[in-house]
Scaffold this active site. Structure first.
Site, PDB file in Angstrom:
ATOM      1  CG  HIS A 133      36.948  33.266  45.769  1.00 50.45           C
ATOM      2  ND1 HIS A 133      35.633  32.692  46.408  1.00 50.45           N
ATOM      3  CD2 HIS A 133      36.693  34.665  45.386  1.00 50.45           C
ATOM      4  CE1 HIS A 133      35.009  33.780  46.867  1.00 50.45           C
ATOM      5  NE2 HIS A 133      35.307  34.730  46.364  1.00 50.45           N
ATOM      6  N   GLY A 193      35.159  44.622  43.463  1.00 44.97           N
ATOM      7  CA  GLY A 193      36.455  44.829  43.736  1.00 44.97           C
ATOM      8  C   GLY A 193      37.421  43.945  42.837  1.00 44.97           C
ATOM      9  CG  HIS A 217      38.027  37.653  48.575  1.00 47.30           C
ATOM     10  ND1 HIS A 217      37.192  37.621  49.769  1.00 47.30           N
ATOM     11  CD2 HIS A 217      37.269  37.605  47.844  1.00 47.30           C
ATOM     12  CE1 HIS A 217      36.096  37.111  49.571  1.00 47.30           C
ATOM     13  NE2 HIS A 217      36.163  37.176  48.113  1.00 47.30           N
ATOM     14  CD  GLU A 218      38.531  38.415  44.176  1.00 45.44           C
ATOM     15  OE1 GLU A 218      37.986  37.281  43.785  1.00 45.44           O
ATOM     16  OE2 GLU A 218      37.996  39.248  44.669  1.00 45.44           O
TER      17      GLU A 218
HETATM   18  N1  TRP Z   1      32.888  36.903  43.395  1.00 51.24           N
HETATM   19  C1  TRP Z   1      33.734  38.241  43.406  1.00 51.24           C
HETATM   20  C2  TRP Z   1      34.286  38.175  44.807  1.00 51.24           C
HETATM   21  O1  TRP Z   1      33.892  38.306  45.741  1.00 51.24           O
HETATM   22  C3  TRP Z   1      32.871  39.489  43.427  1.00 51.24           C
HETATM   23  C4  TRP Z   1      31.860  39.722  42.155  1.00 51.24           C
HETATM   24  C5  TRP Z   1      30.644  39.036  42.167  1.00 51.24           C
HETATM   25  C6  TRP Z   1      32.017  40.473  41.225  1.00 51.24           C
HETATM   26  N2  TRP Z   1      29.941  39.575  41.046  1.00 51.24           N
HETATM   27  C7  TRP Z   1      30.605  40.539  40.542  1.00 51.24           C
HETATM   28  C8  TRP Z   1      32.875  41.478  40.753  1.00 51.24           C
HETATM   29  C9  TRP Z   1      30.400  41.310  39.349  1.00 51.24           C
HETATM   30  C10 TRP Z   1      32.638  42.245  39.576  1.00 51.24           C
HETATM   31  C11 TRP Z   1      31.392  42.112  39.075  1.00 51.24           C
HETATM   32  O2  TRP Z   1      35.363  38.412  44.662  1.00 51.24           O
HETATM   33 ZN    ZN Z   2      34.595  36.686  46.845  1.00 50.51          ZN
END
Ligand code: TRP
Ligand code: ZN
Length: 880
Positions: A305, A265, A301-302
């Site tokens: 974080h 996403g 969400h992002e």
């Molecule tokens: N940390 C990201 C989220 O949850 C998601 C994510 C983890 C991701 N690994 C990834 C996105 C690899 C793209 C490719 O928001």
């Molecule tokens: Zn996340």
């Protein structure tokens, strides 16, 4: 695609890094065929480690030069062992200089540095940074990054990285440069760069402390008419985190970049979030209400974080839910608060429960079942799961339920006070919650360590003379791979008691708060007593879905109807309707299978009618209450799954509702029009949702008027929500007009990649679409396996959202699946591995289907160059 063979990593093997990195200077000479990366690391011995060895990870890299404290290292000064480069016995303080070469244009994995539509992007979580340069690529190594980007100015006018832009200028040969500095130390998985032809919508935004921050949303030219909602969502997110958690944006600049080729996403890289276009681009013409809600949630969400993930990060990848579960909880609360009304909040909660049952419960009962904090993995990318994310969010939500909303805030404050700038564990989070509230949360750890969905059985007893009522709960949890026996969980169970008048009875119980009591089940069996109960109540158990468990209680139809009509808790009100529907759907499924008569009782229809026409209820709640459990949820309730019978039974109920409630559905259809300018707000979206559900029932009947209605809606739709709903109605009804409508739709939107995805997805999920038809669609000029959104739109939609066809008795669906997993794996293991999970539940089908599925699984398992990603999933599916 790793060069080393697969190896299981265990949580208990954690050891701290031998060397820490203080600063990283990166220099990129960007070229699609041959990008040169120069890195200078200042490192020092970690006082918390006894080991004296530098360990750097590197994959798919050409190592050009390696110097330590100014001296070139020769082949004898270091060892390369698979993906590890080791330097033994280095001095206390070390400066390493490393030069490597990579070929981003050849990188189809979309992991590390890659090219999408002619521009450069990175994806480093979880272990992608090691594809860019040699580095101690683990989340507990946090360093300050400075990044110099050099690239052709015409082809890549925009050069972005984390933090602040500190310098930019021209170079020879038409190249230019930009230098970025991130003031915060961070793990390598949060590194990002973008070198691209993009344009942005930007705005300065006043933060709570009076500082101004520059906010930017970067997209390809031609998409600037689709960035408003992402920008608005970003501003709302910033405000919300200030208000709800006292957390402020810590940078002067915050960027969102949209890219069309992306595995998931979005990604929370510090100050430079990179997003799948699907979660950025929206205007009423191309995006549905669901798309708008997705953008708000993912932007939130992002952004969230930045504190839960970036400022405080994970010690190791087993702790992934520390940031993901908590951040999903935060984005859920954000979306709920943006709606504001109690009823809107309940609808978001209902949608969360649906996701859990649709995706997480099956995962927890299948071969890939794992605890929220896993104990082992082969490939960490396989553990970005609904368990880590959604069940993880439920675990955080239960903590809030146990300590209260204010207590939760205190716990968050203590968590940041203790751990800002650190890489920590799930235990650290739980301890902060416990200490801030003087609560014993020792038993609660089992939610992190034990996999499987607990089953809570309830028995009740009313004593009319003593006016007492008791509920006895007994909990159990099925065995999961590697965990044959489970200990009791600490389960908050919110309970209310309804009187015959439908009102909540006041509760005479310790800890009761008004009319809902949160009972804490911590043992295998416990009885809770209520006093002063004047009449036999109807129990409303697990209000607001207070724990991610299966509740078993022998409700009578009358009790369920009572709850469905009156429960003051909207989630349990909805739940009562789901129970009524599920019982009938399962009975009808058996009837279909045995050739019995199909009938739907008037009681059920009347209950549906009552909700449908109750104008005192929000349209969005009525939509939820009228939506039937999905075919997947039905399958989870059967000991032997019969996909075709499930589909036929559900279709029968839908058609019967369409026929018997025709008048009322028609009324609601007309009453819930949303004329005028489109707005994605929850009330309008709810009206469209109810109206379009009404249309879908009417079209399921199917009657000629309904098809005409759908056609008219398709022709005149002023937004994508209505257009798609109408088109789906036509397709599912098998109307003659479906094919020309699909054609017109494609012609209108062929330049909008995200709409073309919808076009494929709608067809893939249509009940009449066979494997053969999907193979035909794959020949369409717009289809490609290389773009994850496109692959998902056709192939994943078919394998996941069209069970009756996918599970065709001749096994053709499975053969197709095996081919596609293998083909995708050669391009993009992360995406292939998601598709590989389609057969997780294969052991639950009739022997004939099982045999076909096993054959397909074995075919994939026998693939010569299988990735670790796919191999892990397939071997777990085949294991006993
Ligand atoms: N940390 C990201 C989220 O949850 C998601 C994510 C983890 C991701 N690994 C990834 C996105 C690899 C793209 C490719 O928001
Ligand atoms: Zn996340």
């Amino acid at each position: 695609m790793r060069s080393d063979t697969s190896q299981t990593i265990y949580r208990n093997d954690y050891t701290p890094p031998a060397y820490l990195v203080d600063t990283v200077e990166l220099g990129f000479d960007l070229d699609p065929a041959r990008t040169i990366v120069a890195s200078r690391l200042t490192m020092r011995r970690n006082p918390d480690s006894e080991r004296a060895e530098i360990e750097l990870y590197g994959e798919n890299l050409e190592l050009v030069a390696l110097r330590m404290n100014g001296k070139p290292l020769g082949k004898r000064d270091y060892r390369i062992d698979g993906n590890l480069l080791r330097i033994a016995n280095p001095p206390q303080d070390v400066t390493l200089e490393i030069e490597t070469i990579t070929a981003p244009e050849k990188n189809t994995t979309l992991n590390g540095l890659y090219v999408s539509n002619g521009s450069f992007f990175t994806q480093c979580e979880a272990e992608g940074f090691r594809n860019i340069t040699y580095f101690p690529d683990r989340p507990d190594v946090m360093a300050k990054f400075t990044v110099m980007l050099r690239a052709d100015k015409q082809k890549y006018p925009v050069l972005l990285s984390n933090g602040n832009l500190i310098e930019e200028g021209e170079l020879d040969d038409g190249r230019h440069f930009a230098k970025w500095e991130d003031p915060f130390k961070k793990p390598s998985y949060l590194f990002a760069l973008v070198a691209a032809q993009l344009v942005c919508q930007e705005e300065t935004f006043r933060l709570k402390d009076g500082r101004d921050a520059l906010l930017q949303v970067w997209v390809e030219e031609g998409n600037l008419d689709k960035t408003d909602y992402a920008m608005q969502s970003l501003k709302n997110s910033i405000r919300w985190d200030e208000e709800r958690f006292g957390l402020e944006l810590d940078l002067d600049r915050f960027m969102i970049v949209a890219v069309g080729d992306f595995n998931m996403g979005a990604m929370e890289n510090k100050g430079l979030n990179i997003f799948n276009t699907k979660f950025v681009l929206a205007n009423p013409r191309v995006a549905t209400d669901v798309d708008y809600a997705g953008i708000e949630a993912v932007v939130g969400h992002e952004y969230f974080h930045n504190w839960t993930g970036n400022r405080v990060t994970c010690r190791d990848w087993f702790q992934l839910s520390l940031k993901e579960g908590l951040t999903v909880f935060r984005d859920q609360e954000f979306s709920a608060d943006m709606i504001g009304t109690a009823s809107g909040r309940a609808v978001t909660r209902i949608e969360q429960v649906r996701t859990l049952r649709q995706a997480q419960f099956p995962e927890d009962a299948g071969p890939m079942a794992h605890p929220v904090r896993p104990d082992s993995f082969v490939e960490i990318n396989n553990f970005y799961t609904v368990t880590v994310y959604e069940k993880g969010a439920e675990v955080v939500r239960m903590l809030q339920t146990l300590v209260g909303r204010d207590g939760f805030r205190k716990g968050m404050d203590l968590y940041f006070e203790r751990h800002d700038g650190q890489a920590v564990t799930c235990d650290d989070f739980r301890n902060a919650m416990a200490d801030a509230n003087q609560r014993d949360l020792i038993l609660f750890e089992r939610w992190y360590s034990q996999a499987g969905t607990p089953i809570v059985k309830a028995r009740t007893q009313y004593d009319a003379d003593a006016k007492t009522y008791s509920i006895t709960f007994t909990q159990s949890c099925p065995a999961t791979p590697g965990q044959p026996k489970k200990l009791p969980f600490h389960i908050p169970i919110a309970v209310g008691l309804l009187g015959a008048d439908g009102r909540d009875m006041p509760l005479g119980q310790d800890g009761a708060n008004g009319s809902t009591a949160v009972l804490e089940l911590t043992e295998e069996t416990q009885t809770f007593n209520f006093t002063g109960v004047g009449e036999q109540p109807t129990p409303s158990i697990l209000r607001d879905f207070s724990a991610p468990v299966v509740l078993e209680y022998d409700y009578t139809d009358l009790e369920l109807l009572h709850l469905f009509s009156h429960d003051s808790d909207p989630v349990n009100r909805w739940e009562a309707g789901q129970r009524l529907a599920m019982q009938r759907l399962l009975r009808l499924t058996s009837a279909v299978a045995s050739g019995g008569k199909l009938e739907l009782d008037a009681t059920f229809i009347d209950a549906m009618r009552k909700i449908l026409t109750d104008d005192g209820l929000d349209p969005s709640f009525r939509e939820q209450a009228l939506l039937l459990p999905s075919e997947t949820m039905m399958a989870e309730q059967m000991s032997v799954v019969n996909p075709q019978a499930i589909n036929a039974a559900r279709q029968f109920v839908r058609a019967t509702i369409g026929t018997t409630l025709r008048t009322e559905l028609m009324q609601q259809y007309l009453a819930n029009m949303t004329p005028g300018e489109y707005s994605p707000d929850a009330l309008s979206a709810g009206r469209r949702g109810l109206k379009n559900l009404a249309l879908s029932y009417l079209a399921a009947a199917p009657d000629a008027d309904a098809i005409e209605l759908a056609q008219a809606q398709f022709d005149n739709a002023g937004n994508m929500t209505d257009r798609v709903a109408a088109l789906i109605g036509l397709i599912h009804a098998g109307a003659d007009s479906a094919a020309p409508a699909l054609q017109a739709f494609y012609a209108d939107f062929e330049k909008e990649a995200l709409v073309v995805d919808k076009w494929f997805a709608m067809q893939a999920a249509a009940p009449a679409t066979t494997v053969k038809a999907v193979r035909e669609l794959m020949k369409h000029r717009a289809f490609t396996l290389k773009n994850p959104n496109r692959a998902r739109s056709l192939i994943f939609s078919f394998c996941g959202a069209n069970p009756a066809q996918f599970h065709a008795p001749d096994g053709s669906g499975y053969a197709f699946w095996a081919e596609q997993v293998i083909a995708l794996d050669a391009l993009n293991p992360q995406v292939a591995s998601r598709l590989a999970r389609s057969l997780d539940r294969w052991r639950r089908y009739a022997p004939a289907l099982q045999g076909q599925m096993k054959k397909a699984l074995q075919k994939v398992a026998g693939g010569k160059k299988l990735s670790n990603d796919v191999r892990e999933v397939i071997s777990k599916a085949l294991a006993n």
